[in-house]
Design an enzyme around this catalytic site. Sequence first.
Site, PDB file in Angstrom:
ATOM      1  N   GLU A   1      39.368  29.318  69.221  1.00  0.00           N
ATOM      2  CA  GLU A   1      39.058  28.507  70.396  1.00  0.00           C
ATOM      3  C   GLU A   1      40.223  28.629  71.372  1.00  0.00           C
ATOM      4  O   GLU A   1      41.189  27.863  71.293  1.00  0.00           O
ATOM      5  CB  GLU A   1      38.812  27.042  70.004  1.00  0.00           C
ATOM      6  CG  GLU A   1      37.550  26.840  69.182  1.00  0.00           C
ATOM      7  CD  GLU A   1      37.182  25.376  68.992  1.00  0.00           C
ATOM      8  OE1 GLU A   1      37.923  24.507  69.503  1.00  0.00           O
ATOM      9  OE2 GLU A   1      36.157  25.105  68.341  1.00  0.00           O
TER      10      GLU A   1
ATOM     11  N   HIS B   1      40.095  15.693  68.724  1.00  0.00           N
ATOM     12  CA  HIS B   1      39.763  14.959  69.946  1.00  0.00           C
ATOM     13  C   HIS B   1      39.801  13.448  69.732  1.00  0.00           C
ATOM     14  O   HIS B   1      40.057  12.694  70.684  1.00  0.00           O
ATOM     15  CB  HIS B   1      38.386  15.378  70.462  1.00  0.00           C
ATOM     16  CG  HIS B   1      38.366  16.721  71.112  1.00  0.00           C
ATOM     17  ND1 HIS B   1      38.899  16.952  72.354  1.00  0.00           N
ATOM     18  CD2 HIS B   1      37.887  17.919  70.677  1.00  0.00           C
ATOM     19  CE1 HIS B   1      38.745  18.243  72.674  1.00  0.00           C
ATOM     20  NE2 HIS B   1      38.135  18.838  71.672  1.00  0.00           N
TER      21      HIS B   1
ATOM     22  N   SER C   1      37.910  15.555  63.904  1.00  0.00           N
ATOM     23  CA  SER C   1      38.182  16.223  65.172  1.00  0.00           C
ATOM     24  C   SER C   1      39.504  15.759  65.761  1.00  0.00           C
ATOM     25  O   SER C   1      39.780  14.559  65.835  1.00  0.00           O
ATOM     26  CB  SER C   1      37.056  15.937  66.177  1.00  0.00           C
ATOM     27  OG  SER C   1      37.410  16.393  67.469  1.00  0.00           O
TER      28      SER C   1
ATOM     29  N   ASP D   1      40.132  20.378  75.885  1.00  0.00           N
ATOM     30  CA  ASP D   1      39.428  21.654  76.020  1.00  0.00           C
ATOM     31  C   ASP D   1      39.470  22.026  77.492  1.00  0.00           C
ATOM     32  O   ASP D   1      39.050  21.237  78.347  1.00  0.00           O
ATOM     33  CB  ASP D   1      37.967  21.535  75.567  1.00  0.00           C
ATOM     34  CG  ASP D   1      37.833  21.407  74.060  1.00  0.00           C
ATOM     35  OD1 ASP D   1      38.794  21.755  73.349  1.00  0.00           O
ATOM     36  OD2 ASP D   1      36.771  20.945  73.606  1.00  0.00           O
TER      37      ASP D   1
ATOM     38  N   GLN E   1      31.459  12.182  68.208  1.00  0.00           N
ATOM     39  CA  GLN E   1      31.593  13.342  67.326  1.00  0.00           C
ATOM     40  C   GLN E   1      30.350  13.488  66.449  1.00  0.00           C
ATOM     41  O   GLN E   1      29.867  14.597  66.217  1.00  0.00           O
ATOM     42  CB  GLN E   1      32.795  13.180  66.408  1.00  0.00           C
ATOM     43  CG  GLN E   1      34.146  13.205  67.066  1.00  0.00           C
ATOM     44  CD  GLN E   1      35.203  12.843  66.040  1.00  0.00           C
ATOM     45  OE1 GLN E   1      35.370  13.526  65.045  1.00  0.00           O
ATOM     46  NE2 GLN E   1      35.897  11.734  66.265  1.00  0.00           N
TER      47      GLN E   1
ATOM     48  N   HIS F   1      41.235  25.262  73.355  1.00  0.00           N
ATOM     49  CA  HIS F   1      41.539  23.977  72.719  1.00  0.00           C
ATOM     50  C   HIS F   1      43.036  23.830  72.452  1.00  0.00           C
ATOM     51  O   HIS F   1      43.597  24.500  71.586  1.00  0.00           O
ATOM     52  CB  HIS F   1      40.757  23.854  71.404  1.00  0.00           C
ATOM     53  CG  HIS F   1      40.972  22.553  70.679  1.00  0.00           C
ATOM     54  ND1 HIS F   1      40.003  21.584  70.574  1.00  0.00           N
ATOM     55  CD2 HIS F   1      42.048  22.055  70.026  1.00  0.00           C
ATOM     56  CE1 HIS F   1      40.462  20.560  69.881  1.00  0.00           C
ATOM     57  NE2 HIS F   1      41.727  20.829  69.533  1.00  0.00           N
TER      58      HIS F   1
ATOM     59  N   ALA G   1      33.709  19.912  64.477  1.00  0.00           N
ATOM     60  CA  ALA G   1      34.235  19.142  63.358  1.00  0.00           C
ATOM     61  C   ALA G   1      33.241  18.071  62.921  1.00  0.00           C
ATOM     62  O   ALA G   1      32.510  17.502  63.732  1.00  0.00           O
ATOM     63  CB  ALA G   1      35.547  18.482  63.761  1.00  0.00           C
TER      64      ALA G   1
END
Length: 244
Positions: free
Chosen positions: A206, A156, A154, A163, A128, A209, A149
Amino acid sequence: MPLAAQKQNDNVIQKVQKALAAAKVPTPLQEKILADIKSNPEPFIESVKGVLAQDSYLWKLVDKTHGLDQTYEPEDLITLKNGSYLLNRSGLQLRKEAAQALETMAKAARVDGVTLVASSCYRSYDYQKQVYERNVKSMGQAAADRESAKPGHSQHQLGLAVDFGSIDDSFAKTAQSRWLIKNAWRYGWSLSYPEHLEQVTGYRWESWHYRYVGLELSKFIRTYFDDIQQYALAFLYYYAAGQP
């Protein structure tokens, strides 16, 4: 209703009201939720209890102001393989439960003639950091903050986010996107950053996402919070923080 039970309901309603306000849920939506609870409190309260009893990372609030520790890494990450869905690159990882839910959802999409393509999944704190710093360098601080982020902030990093497809605005016009908008919640997935809600989520739209939150929470988000993940997660954050 016995006086003790009524008092308990009143206390719960007050707690819900405070959490909704702290989460900055719009007034009309707050009023709708509170009206539902006052007329029949059990379904909402039982849903909240069920969600909070799950793995806390499924409902953990991760946004621009609430982050994860630099050292956090899920213990049950697995490496994905092409199956009912396709991968844009090798080495993508998700937590085991999310990976299983992705496979189940992808099978259902295949039945409808749609093939889901996963393009990005788990991202470590260090990764990240690299992405964020690269974005700041290429597009400037303000633009980077709309697009990516800061490290530790994030979804993630949870190992629960995917994504899909092209990872750009063109994804919204694809069959994948249309199918996910209609069906993702049925398999425990939720769109994190909807269109026209940048002031709420902190990020521009997004369409690609999605975050795995589990079936119980995805239903909760859809039923009570107009399918807006940020409102529901913020509410749960403040509601749980107010527990004795």
